[in-house]
Design a protein around this motif. Structure first.
Motif, PDB file in Angstrom:
ATOM      1  N   LEU A  92      52.903  39.519   2.018  1.00  0.00           N
ATOM      2  CA  LEU A  92      51.981  38.618   2.957  1.00  0.00           C
ATOM      3  C   LEU A  92      51.068  39.897   3.825  1.00  0.00           C
ATOM      4  O   LEU A  92      50.036  39.593   4.070  1.00  0.00           O
ATOM      5  CB  LEU A  92      52.548  37.708   3.913  1.00  0.00           C
ATOM      6  CG  LEU A  92      53.226  36.452   3.278  1.00  0.00           C
ATOM      7  CD1 LEU A  92      53.716  35.634   4.035  1.00  0.00           C
ATOM      8  CD2 LEU A  92      51.944  35.573   2.545  1.00  0.00           C
ATOM      9  N   GLU A  93      51.924  40.841   4.115  1.00  0.00           N
ATOM     10  CA  GLU A  93      51.088  41.852   5.099  1.00  0.00           C
ATOM     11  C   GLU A  93      49.839  42.360   4.306  1.00  0.00           C
ATOM     12  O   GLU A  93      48.923  42.740   4.624  1.00  0.00           O
ATOM     13  CB  GLU A  93      52.125  42.891   5.601  1.00  0.00           C
ATOM     14  CG  GLU A  93      52.750  42.435   6.964  1.00  0.00           C
ATOM     15  CD  GLU A  93      53.220  43.610   7.693  1.00  0.00           C
ATOM     16  OE1 GLU A  93      52.474  44.910   7.572  1.00  0.00           O
ATOM     17  OE2 GLU A  93      54.317  43.871   8.417  1.00  0.00           O
ATOM     18  N   PRO A 114      47.454  40.333  16.400  1.00  0.00           N
ATOM     19  CA  PRO A 114      48.694  40.341  16.751  1.00  0.00           C
ATOM     20  C   PRO A 114      49.585  39.077  16.732  1.00  0.00           C
ATOM     21  O   PRO A 114      50.746  38.995  17.228  1.00  0.00           O
ATOM     22  CB  PRO A 114      48.205  40.184  18.327  1.00  0.00           C
ATOM     23  CG  PRO A 114      46.951  39.401  18.363  1.00  0.00           C
ATOM     24  CD  PRO A 114      46.266  39.664  16.876  1.00  0.00           C
ATOM     25  N   ARG A 115      49.145  38.135  15.814  1.00  0.00           N
ATOM     26  CA  ARG A 115      49.847  37.087  15.505  1.00  0.00           C
ATOM     27  C   ARG A 115      51.011  37.110  14.713  1.00  0.00           C
ATOM     28  O   ARG A 115      51.341  38.187  13.966  1.00  0.00           O
ATOM     29  CB  ARG A 115      49.054  36.136  14.891  1.00  0.00           C
ATOM     30  CG  ARG A 115      48.242  36.378  13.469  1.00  0.00           C
ATOM     31  CD  ARG A 115      47.599  35.111  12.829  1.00  0.00           C
ATOM     32  NE  ARG A 115      46.484  35.013  13.541  1.00  0.00           N
ATOM     33  CZ  ARG A 115      45.174  35.420  13.054  1.00  0.00           C
ATOM     34  NH1 ARG A 115      45.247  36.132  11.914  1.00  0.00           N
ATOM     35  NH2 ARG A 115      44.225  35.490  13.843  1.00  0.00           N
ATOM     36  N   LYS A 116      52.185  36.226  14.734  1.00  0.00           N
ATOM     37  CA  LYS A 116      53.112  36.306  13.856  1.00  0.00           C
ATOM     38  C   LYS A 116      53.012  35.020  12.696  1.00  0.00           C
ATOM     39  O   LYS A 116      52.347  34.211  12.897  1.00  0.00           O
ATOM     40  CB  LYS A 116      54.298  35.921  14.614  1.00  0.00           C
ATOM     41  CG  LYS A 116      54.815  37.038  15.412  1.00  0.00           C
ATOM     42  CD  LYS A 116      56.325  36.726  16.101  1.00  0.00           C
ATOM     43  CE  LYS A 116      56.533  37.946  17.025  1.00  0.00           C
ATOM     44  NZ  LYS A 116      57.692  37.758  17.611  1.00  0.00           N
ATOM     45  N   ILE A 117      53.568  35.221  11.520  1.00  0.00           N
ATOM     46  CA  ILE A 117      53.437  34.599  10.390  1.00  0.00           C
ATOM     47  C   ILE A 117      54.957  33.999  10.064  1.00  0.00           C
ATOM     48  O   ILE A 117      55.686  34.732   9.976  1.00  0.00           O
ATOM     49  CB  ILE A 117      52.750  35.183   9.092  1.00  0.00           C
ATOM     50  CG1 ILE A 117      51.320  35.579   9.631  1.00  0.00           C
ATOM     51  CG2 ILE A 117      52.767  34.260   8.102  1.00  0.00           C
ATOM     52  CD1 ILE A 117      50.697  36.398   8.559  1.00  0.00           C
ATOM     53  N   TYR A 118      55.015  32.600  10.175  1.00  0.00           N
ATOM     54  CA  TYR A 118      56.335  32.110   9.804  1.00  0.00           C
ATOM     55  C   TYR A 118      56.460  31.416   8.486  1.00  0.00           C
ATOM     56  O   TYR A 118      55.333  30.570   8.209  1.00  0.00           O
ATOM     57  CB  TYR A 118      56.878  30.907  11.011  1.00  0.00           C
ATOM     58  CG  TYR A 118      56.897  31.573  12.270  1.00  0.00           C
ATOM     59  CD1 TYR A 118      58.223  31.933  12.691  1.00  0.00           C
ATOM     60  CD2 TYR A 118      55.883  31.830  13.103  1.00  0.00           C
ATOM     61  CE1 TYR A 118      58.344  32.672  13.966  1.00  0.00           C
ATOM     62  CE2 TYR A 118      55.792  32.391  14.400  1.00  0.00           C
ATOM     63  CZ  TYR A 118      57.238  32.647  14.845  1.00  0.00           C
ATOM     64  OH  TYR A 118      57.350  33.352  16.302  1.00  0.00           O
ATOM     65  N   ASP A 129      59.694  42.652   0.570  1.00  0.00           N
ATOM     66  CA  ASP A 129      58.987  43.112   1.746  1.00  0.00           C
ATOM     67  C   ASP A 129      58.738  42.132   3.102  1.00  0.00           C
ATOM     68  O   ASP A 129      58.884  42.590   4.284  1.00  0.00           O
ATOM     69  CB  ASP A 129      57.362  43.395   1.267  1.00  0.00           C
ATOM     70  CG  ASP A 129      57.511  44.703   0.357  1.00  0.00           C
ATOM     71  OD1 ASP A 129      58.096  45.699   0.653  1.00  0.00           O
ATOM     72  OD2 ASP A 129      56.932  44.255  -0.663  1.00  0.00           O
ATOM     73  N   ASN A 130      58.565  40.751   2.884  1.00  0.00           N
ATOM     74  CA  ASN A 130      58.700  39.814   3.926  1.00  0.00           C
ATOM     75  C   ASN A 130      60.016  39.916   4.607  1.00  0.00           C
ATOM     76  O   ASN A 130      60.020  39.808   5.801  1.00  0.00           O
ATOM     77  CB  ASN A 130      58.192  38.386   3.232  1.00  0.00           C
ATOM     78  CG  ASN A 130      56.866  38.482   2.742  1.00  0.00           C
ATOM     79  OD1 ASN A 130      56.122  39.061   3.199  1.00  0.00           O
ATOM     80  ND2 ASN A 130      56.786  37.496   1.631  1.00  0.00           N
ATOM     81  N   LEU A 131      61.082  39.745   3.672  1.00  0.00           N
ATOM     82  CA  LEU A 131      62.383  39.781   4.361  1.00  0.00           C
ATOM     83  C   LEU A 131      62.857  41.020   5.082  1.00  0.00           C
ATOM     84  O   LEU A 131      63.533  40.853   6.257  1.00  0.00           O
ATOM     85  CB  LEU A 131      63.510  39.522   3.431  1.00  0.00           C
ATOM     86  CG  LEU A 131      63.246  38.178   2.374  1.00  0.00           C
ATOM     87  CD1 LEU A 131      64.396  38.078   1.541  1.00  0.00           C
ATOM     88  CD2 LEU A 131      63.281  36.804   3.358  1.00  0.00           C
ATOM     89  N   PHE A 132      62.629  42.229   4.540  1.00  0.00           N
ATOM     90  CA  PHE A 132      63.233  43.423   5.031  1.00  0.00           C
ATOM     91  C   PHE A 132      62.204  44.460   5.381  1.00  0.00           C
ATOM     92  O   PHE A 132      62.670  45.600   6.003  1.00  0.00           O
ATOM     93  CB  PHE A 132      64.025  44.008   4.172  1.00  0.00           C
ATOM     94  CG  PHE A 132      65.139  43.053   3.129  1.00  0.00           C
ATOM     95  CD1 PHE A 132      65.848  42.267   4.148  1.00  0.00           C
ATOM     96  CD2 PHE A 132      65.417  42.967   1.901  1.00  0.00           C
ATOM     97  CE1 PHE A 132      66.715  41.498   3.501  1.00  0.00           C
ATOM     98  CE2 PHE A 132      66.146  42.157   1.183  1.00  0.00           C
ATOM     99  CZ  PHE A 132      66.856  41.331   2.270  1.00  0.00           C
ATOM    100  N   GLY A 133      61.028  44.361   5.209  1.00  0.00           N
ATOM    101  CA  GLY A 133      60.143  45.170   5.617  1.00  0.00           C
ATOM    102  C   GLY A 133      58.824  45.000   6.665  1.00  0.00           C
ATOM    103  O   GLY A 133      57.877  45.813   6.772  1.00  0.00           O
ATOM    104  N   SER A 134      58.913  43.702   7.318  1.00  0.00           N
ATOM    105  CA  SER A 134      57.983  43.473   8.262  1.00  0.00           C
ATOM    106  C   SER A 134      58.510  42.687   9.520  1.00  0.00           C
ATOM    107  O   SER A 134      59.379  41.883   9.469  1.00  0.00           O
ATOM    108  CB  SER A 134      57.040  42.392   7.734  1.00  0.00           C
ATOM    109  OG  SER A 134      56.000  42.042   8.662  1.00  0.00           O
ATOM    110  N   ILE A 137      56.400  39.256   9.698  1.00  0.00           N
ATOM    111  CA  ILE A 137      56.480  38.067   8.843  1.00  0.00           C
ATOM    112  C   ILE A 137      57.784  37.510   9.165  1.00  0.00           C
ATOM    113  O   ILE A 137      58.757  38.181   9.015  1.00  0.00           O
ATOM    114  CB  ILE A 137      56.514  38.372   7.342  1.00  0.00           C
ATOM    115  CG1 ILE A 137      54.884  39.112   7.193  1.00  0.00           C
ATOM    116  CG2 ILE A 137      56.546  37.223   6.491  1.00  0.00           C
ATOM    117  CD1 ILE A 137      53.750  38.481   7.202  1.00  0.00           C
ATOM    118  N   ILE A 138      58.199  36.331   9.625  1.00  0.00           N
ATOM    119  CA  ILE A 138      59.303  35.761   9.852  1.00  0.00           C
ATOM    120  C   ILE A 138      59.645  34.483   8.866  1.00  0.00           C
ATOM    121  O   ILE A 138      58.954  33.549   8.842  1.00  0.00           O
ATOM    122  CB  ILE A 138      59.479  35.316  11.240  1.00  0.00           C
ATOM    123  CG1 ILE A 138      59.310  36.359  12.213  1.00  0.00           C
ATOM    124  CG2 ILE A 138      60.640  34.476  11.767  1.00  0.00           C
ATOM    125  CD1 ILE A 138      57.682  36.505  12.787  1.00  0.00           C
TER     126      ILE A 138
END
Length: 635
Positions: A92-93, A114-118, A129-134, A137-138
């Protein structure tokens, strides 16, 4: 990054703290609009946010292109974004082009957002990448990551470390042959002892071997195929439980969302549903007492249910005839199968005239004895799963509806919206002719009006969750749509148009009175499941299925790949073969993408379900041939 269920409460507190505003909406929720589970989850979440007075915006979306375009258009003031039923499978990033601004010293000084993405998404595989690299992204884990992806987490971290080592080595132009830089030598040229904590140096060959090992593990993970892990609605209910906000209404939504997965992902349903039945007993006791015999009674009850289509809202005969389960077991698409059903009714002591009466008008004695009558013929007809338990919700004195029936009604509304029973699907056609200029280039981009139609259908389903009258309309549409499924599926069998290729079955729909209906992925999936289950019972072969349906107005085929429906021999009776609902993976998503690239086919692969693709009519033959010869789809 990811959070486990034990941290769901903290996640919600963070969202609440950063979304509270009296002047503007700071929370946007994107929802897969062709997904009943996501629909139910979004209603649960919206109910919670409204109770907390948190402003939010619900945005139904059809595919990834629309998701990206709408994300990019978000106001800078949006501090939180939630994705329900989508998003977990892409980086997603990178996809949203979220970048850090870094100063000359290498420090992050600002971000372009600055936002977070759930992300709450049951589709697998996760994008790692979403799980371990950002940190932006939550992903809300269903509790399986720490059990199933430990080695993958280590491999992901290992590759990052190895990449850093490689980068460092390339950057050290003054490295000595012994592996130490000039900074590691003293002024006299004597080599100091290695610094404490220094990583043991490895040869280039060792580093490459380690890289290959980690890379192979991650490639194997992504290549295993797509699957489904846990209902989005049940994840939301877990969040409610963690903050003490469960209710009968939200439990009902969770049950419906989970029930919607039964046809395509029965392994998920069978794992989660018993837990929800236990929750009915726990949460419903007080409300039952308070609302008993009241016109406002909306309690839930666990009751005997049947694998019969909309029995409470149709006749017994039509319900049996249009049951996907009975159709597969009795071969109701054949004359012999229908005769077998008639004989079964006779053995049950029910005349054809009685069976064709509407269930609401059927004699009360027959309705009460239906369970025992079915039990008397189950064994001899191989329909042992025709009786099952289900959850029913009362709507005052007006009507009671089962979770399974609700799923059928919602599916019909998502397929057709609130149009007339005739389902004039041309509402979303582009009304172009074959003589239009640039027809070929426009055909694959015809989706705008169709997607608007599907988004409108989402809101019909949304309204039906609170409005029993709309839901009842959906039940009537469901009958029409199931008739189309049975009619089309039967015609394919009768005309022998279901082909057995080397590694999958193939059916192509080019004509017929119901062709317009199968422009919708939900309707095509319903037909695919019906065909696959009937094929398994007919020839006892476990094969994937490819189903393609023509849209003559746009000269495209909607193509869907369905994983193999398993068959399993009983250990105590080698002749007894029964349906096995074990988890299966679907490899069509990656196969579709690779074949399209290899043959340069003109396709559109944008759906959140990766096993659905649009192919131009002129390219379908080459596409199917390439898929057959590719070796990408195995048994």
């Amino acid at each position: 990054m990811y959070v486990t269920p034990s941290s769901y409460g903290k996640v919600f507190e963070d969202i609440r703290a950063s979304s509270m505003s009296h002047t503007t909406c700071k929370l946007v929720i994107f929802i897969s609009c062709l997904d009943i589970d996501a629909l139910c989850a979004s209603k649960i979440l919206s109910n919670l946010l409204k109770s907390e007075l948190i402003p939010h915006k619900i945005v139904p979306i059809v595919g990834y292109e629309e998701l990206k375009s709408m994300y990019i258009e978000l106001d800078y003031e949006i501090s939180n974004v939630m994705l329900l039923g989508c998003g977990g499978g892409v980086d997603l990033e990178e996809y949203f082009e979220i970048e850090d601004v870094i100063n000359e010293e290498g420090d992050i000084i600002s971000q372009n957002t600055p936002r977070k993405i759930y992300v709450i998404d049951g589709h697998r595989p996760w994008n790692l990448d979403n799980l371990f690299g950002s940190e932006k992204i939550i992903c809300l884990d269903d509790g399986s990551i720490d059990d199933e992806l430990i080695k993958h987490k280590e491999a992901y971290a290992g590759l990052i470390e190895l990449n850093d080592i490689e980068f460092d080595e390339e950057d050290k132009s003054d490295e000595n042959s012994d592996g130490l830089t000039d900074d590691d030598n003293n002024d006299d040229g004597d080599i100091d002892e290695p610094r404490r904590g220094m990583r043991p140096l490895k040869s280039r060959a060792e580093l490459e071997a380690e890289t290959d090992k980690y890379t192979a593990l991650l490639e194997e993970y992504y290549a295993a195929g797509s699957s489904y892990a846990a209902p989005v609605s049940s994840n939301l209910y877990t969040l409610l439980s963690s903050i003490g906000e469960t209710s009968v209404a939200n439990l009902w939504l969770t049950i419906v969302g989970t029930m919607s997965l039964d046809a395509e992902y029965p392994h998920v349903f069978k794992r989660i549903y018993p837990l929800l039945e236990d929750e009915v007993s726990r949460i419903n006791a007080s409300s039952m007492i308070a609302a008993h015999d009241s016109g406002n009674d909306t309690t839930l009850t666990t009751e005997i249910d049947y694998s019969l289509f909309l029995l409470r809202h149709w006749s017994l005969y039509e319900s049996m005839l249009h049951s996907s389960y009975l159709s597969a077991k009795l071969h109701l698409w054949t004359d012999d199968g229908r005769k077998k059903m008639h004989k079964m009714l006779a053995k049950m002591g029910i005349s054809l005239q009685e069976s064709k009466e509407m269930w609401t008008h059927m004699h009360i004695k027959l309705k009460r004895e239906l369970q025992s009558k079915l039990e008397g013929v189950m064994g001899s007809h191989g329909i042992d799963q025709v009786i099952r338990k289900g959850v029913v919700r009362k709507f005052g004195f007006k009507v009671s509806v089962s979770a399974g029936d609700t799923v059928e009604a919602l599916t019909a509304l998502l397929e057709s919206g609130r149009t007339n029973i005739g389902l004039d699907m041309t509402l979303f056609s582009n009304n172009r002719t074959n003589d239009d200029e640039d027809q070929e280039s426009e055909d694959i981009n015809h989706s705008d009006e169709k997607e608007r139609f599907w988004v409108a259908n989402f809101w019909s389903g949304w309204d039906a969750l609170d409005n029993i009258n709309i839901l009842m309309d959906g039940l009537q549409k469901a009958k029409f749509l199931q008739q189309a499924v049975v009619r089309t599926g039967t015609a394919l069998f009768e005309k022998r148009q279901i082909k057995h290729l080397r590694v999958f079955r193939l059916a192509v729909i080019k004509e017929g009175p119901d062709l317009d209906i199968f422009k919708n992925p939900l309707a095509l999936t319903r037909l695919a499941v019906w065909i696959a289950d009937n094929c398994v019972e007919a020839d006892q072969q476990s094969l994937p299925l490819v189903l393609a349906s023509l849209d003559p107005k746009t000269n495209t085929y909607l193509v869907l790949g369905l994983g193999a429906r398993k068959v399993k021999r009983s250990e105590d009776d080698s002749e007894n073969i029964v349906f096995n609902a074990d988890a299966v993976t679907n490899k069509f998503g990656s196969a579709f993408r690779e074949v399209a690239q290899n043959i340069n086919a003109r396709v559109r692969l944008d759906a959140f379900e990766s096993s659905t693709i649009e192919v131009l009519q002129d390219d379908l033959s080459r596409f199917l041939e390439g898929l057959t010869l590719s070796g990408l789809i195995g048994r």
